[in-house]
Write a protein that holds these residues in place. Sequence first.
Motif, PDB file in Angstrom:
ATOM      1  N   GLU A  36       1.010  -1.046  -0.179  1.00 22.22           N
ATOM      2  CA  GLU A  36       0.298   0.190  -0.285  1.00 22.22           C
ATOM      3  C   GLU A  36       0.766   0.842  -0.267  1.00 22.22           C
ATOM      4  N   GLU A  37       2.097   1.269   0.894  1.00 21.54           N
ATOM      5  CA  GLU A  37       2.878   2.213   0.714  1.00 21.54           C
ATOM      6  C   GLU A  37       3.512   2.487  -0.645  1.00 21.54           C
ATOM      7  N   GLN A  38       4.021   1.803  -1.861  1.00 24.56           N
ATOM      8  CA  GLN A  38       4.568   1.450  -2.634  1.00 24.56           C
ATOM      9  C   GLN A  38       3.343   2.281  -3.688  1.00 24.56           C
ATOM     10  N   GLN A  39       2.554   1.629  -3.508  1.00 23.47           N
ATOM     11  CA  GLN A  39       1.095   2.427  -4.249  1.00 23.47           C
ATOM     12  C   GLN A  39       1.378   4.233  -4.408  1.00 23.47           C
ATOM     13  N   ARG A  40       1.133   4.297  -2.410  1.00 20.73           N
ATOM     14  CA  ARG A  40       1.140   5.567  -2.278  1.00 20.73           C
ATOM     15  C   ARG A  40       2.405   6.566  -2.857  1.00 20.73           C
ATOM     16  N   LEU A  41       3.905   6.252  -3.109  1.00 21.64           N
ATOM     17  CA  LEU A  41       4.372   6.612  -2.977  1.00 21.64           C
ATOM     18  C   LEU A  41       4.587   7.351  -4.772  1.00 21.64           C
TER      19      LEU A  41
END
Length: 221
Positions: free
Chosen positions: A9-14
């Motif tokens: 999820e953090e990868q997608q946000r970045l």
Amino acid sequence: MLHRYLTPEEQQRLIKAASLPADILARRDAGWLDVLLLSGLRITEFSLITVGDATNALQSKYLFIPKERRKGGKTDHRVFITAPLRAALKKLITVHCEMAGTDRPLADAPLVLSRQHCGTAMSARAFQLRFKHWVVVAGLPSDASPHWLRHSRAMNIMRNSEAADPRGIAKEALGHASIASTGVYTGVLREELEQALTQTDASTSRRVSTAALRKDFDKRS
């Protein structure tokens, strides 16, 4: 426990944070963030990649990293070009051409160009600063660094690979000299720890004694 990585999820946000702006520097950054996340390369290795290296990778299906550019300088390494990585490399070549103002980039030109000195490569420090910028925009952990993307690649492999030996796949993908270096990725995940502790503290159930059950039964009788 390894904590220096980004969750899916953090990868997608970045990536989303860098992809929203339409300016060329944001598109450049979104491209190299994607490549680092999909290749697991170290910043120093990646910063030395040329347009010719990327073009050859698209043709051969492998991005070759000579040992002279690698940490320790002992062995050559190659990165398999998956479909998403292919798309990210093509994006970077396109952005390079726009920044350089040419349709025919020089093969030995750096793939990722600096905005301050057109024609020169971004420095490792510049990568770190731009990464920090997007970390803030995406609301991610403030101590995150570009190296977290290398760890994230390994964690993605460990989570999603259906191979009999996902740790061996991660070792080869990252170019580790020893399988022991890859062992860190088999530990408890940060999100697993957080979820387990949240569930533990959210639980309101308590063990009921036989005596309490007898007392309740007598009341209802």
